[in-house]
Write an enzyme that holds these catalytic residues in place. Structure first.
Site, mmCIF file in Angstrom:
data_model
loop_
_atom_site.group_PDB
_atom_site.id
_atom_site.type_symbol
_atom_site.label_atom_id
_atom_site.label_comp_id
_atom_site.label_asym_id
_atom_site.label_seq_id
_atom_site.Cartn_x
_atom_site.Cartn_y
_atom_site.Cartn_z
ATOM 1 N N SER A 75 29.731 32.963 23.661
ATOM 2 C CA SER A 75 28.366 32.982 24.173
ATOM 3 C C SER A 75 28.169 31.914 25.256
ATOM 4 C CB SER A 75 27.373 32.815 23.021
ATOM 5 O OG SER A 75 26.047 33.041 23.446
ATOM 6 N N ASP A 121 31.710 37.570 24.323
ATOM 7 C CA ASP A 121 30.323 37.956 24.598
ATOM 8 C C ASP A 121 29.561 36.827 25.289
ATOM 9 O OD1 ASP A 121 28.661 40.210 24.535
ATOM 10 O OD2 ASP A 121 27.413 39.335 22.980
ATOM 11 N N HIS A 172 26.188 40.341 18.687
ATOM 12 C CA HIS A 172 26.660 39.206 19.498
ATOM 13 C C HIS A 172 27.848 38.518 18.824
ATOM 14 C CE1 HIS A 172 26.206 36.408 22.734
ATOM 15 N NE2 HIS A 172 25.727 35.411 22.013
#
Length: 453
Positions: A161, A185, A254
């Protein structure tokens, strides 16, 4: 009570021994709470070193003096794991498993970048600003490594992330000389639409591989690496809640990026990925060729994608698709299915296929849309099975022709051909099959005739 006079000297001796020979302290990832996130935390970066000699007991690295740590052997490759936004303040549930699997693959240094102080904050925009400070800290540390003769090419940064963008900032500071960056991601909010200098991109390392699992919410939508993977279209991941049922609704897609990648580190799972213009065309079976990779074949998602580096360096903005199961092992098995029918009229329908090896079975449902079966054209489908079954002894077929006036239609199959895409086994065929609506037919396939196309 009568033993006390004898025990006291023994306790004193034990205390003296502990003082003389102190036990090494095991450092742990910072454990904060929702209270910390509500109040807000200031940036603090801790570097936790794990090696095969201390795979369960981290050493806290100094930011100024590497000679304090004989365990940190700079002749070995070094992998950094960098987490992202931590609104709950708790440690990532996957971090321990991640380090152990990496160490299981190679004799390397694994450095967990603990910036929970700075990431634990309900103000996401404040945390985004902190990513630049974390990158500055890591840049200084890696520069110190380089001064001690560490090779930048041997550094692999795995960012989750916001951690992906931190990796990109660090890589850019070294003009793309870092060996590899893996983005799991990469975060989308506040980074989408930004210039390359303000986000991760393919110029940040010698090789950049990216996994997208939540492009319609928390993740970054566009390709940004030398190769970009989009499992299940990169949106709703199988097994994740589709309705608001708790915190997992917001983070499941996610976070799935981490668990998909974990399966590949110890080679528990292998997912073939296909270059395609869209996920719909991938499901339609229009993207099953990887001729551009020659004998290397289609890329395999995950830790070992580095093997395809030379083939991927001149590609850009190409999306690679694959499908996954709901839980580990996530990998599925792909077959090309070619059907020739001898119905005079065009038929439409869906097909369920089961493959059996005598004891186990695997299922593929080709039901994303109605498939056209034409005598003149033939039909090619992609069948994705939930697991690998070898050897294939029997195949069960069920044709869904539809309802009402279509329910009595029968599909007259002249030949059906099954070609494994994940293996090099020869295709299997079956001839002269009559498929009635919603009636299962079990057949025993045979090797296809060599003269068949």
């Amino acid at each position: 009570m009568f033993l006390w006079p004898y025990l006291t000297p023994l306790l004193l001796i034990a205390l003296q021994l502990c003082t003389a020979f102190p036990v090494d302290r095991c450092e742990k990832f910072t454990d904060l709470s929702l209270h910390h996130a509500l109040v807000g935390t200031s940036i603090r970066v801790r570097l936790l070193l794990y090696t095969r000699d201390n795979d369960s007991c981290a050493v806290l690295l100094s930011h100024t003096n590497l000679t304090e740590h004989p365990q940190f052997n700079l002749s070995r490759p070094t992998t950094f794991i960098i987490h992202g936004f931590r609104p709950s303040g708790s440690p990532p549930v996957w971090v321990e498993d991640f380090t152990k699997r990496l160490l299981g693959r190679g004799d390397i240094n694994v450095v967990v970048v603990d910036w929970n102080y700075g990431a634990a904050n309900i103000d996401y925009f404040k945390v985004v600003r902190n990513t630049y400070k974390v990158a500055e800290n890591l840049t200084a540390f890696i520069r110190m490594m380089k001064d001690h003769n560490a090779s930048l090419s041997s550094i692999h940064m795995i960012g989750v992330s916001l951690g992906a963008h931190i990796s990109g900032f660090v890589g850019a500071n070294f003009n793309g000389s870092v060996g590899r960056i893996t983005g799991l991601d990469p975060a989308g909010p506040t980074f989408t639409g930004k210039p390359l200098k303000n986000r991760m991109d393919s110029t940040d390392a010698q090789f950049v591989d990216v996994l997208h699992t939540d492009i319609d919410a928390l993740g970054f939508r566009a390709p940004m690496g030398h190769i970009d993977f989009y499992p299940n279209k990169g949106t709703d991941q199988p097994g994740c809640p589709k309705w608001l049922t708790g915190s997992s609704y917001f983070k499941c897609d996610h976070q799935r990026s981490v668990f998909l990648y974990l399966d590949t580190i110890d080679q528990k799972c292998s997912s073939l990925a296909f270059p395609c213009s869209s996920y719909e065309e991938f499901l339609d079976g229009k993207c099953m060729s990887c001729d551009q990779f020659g004998e290397a074949g289609c890329p395999v998602f995950g830790y070992d994608i580095i093997k395809w580096k030379e083939h991927l360096m001149n590609q850009s903005n190409t999306k690679y698709y694959f499908s996954t199961n709901e839980e580990s092992p996530f990998c599925m098995t792909n077959y090309r299915v070619d059907v020739m029918v001898w119905n005079n009229k065009v038929h439409w329908g869906q097909v369920d296929i089961e493959i059996h090896n005598g004891t186990d079975k695997a299922m593929a449902e080709i039901n994303h849309k109605a498939t056209k079966f034409s005598k003149e054209e033939g039909t090619t489908m992609l069948a994705v099975f939930d697991r690998d079954i070898q050897p294939v002894k029997t195949i069960s077929l069920k044709y869904h022709a539809g309802t009402a006036c279509n329910s009595n239609r029968k599909l007259r199959v002249l030949r059906i051909r099954f070609t494994p895409l994940d293996h090099k086994e020869s295709p299997l065929c079956r001839y002269d099959i009559l498929l009635e609506n919603k009636k299962e037919v079990k057949v025993r396939p045979i090797p296809c005739e060599e003269t068949e196309p």
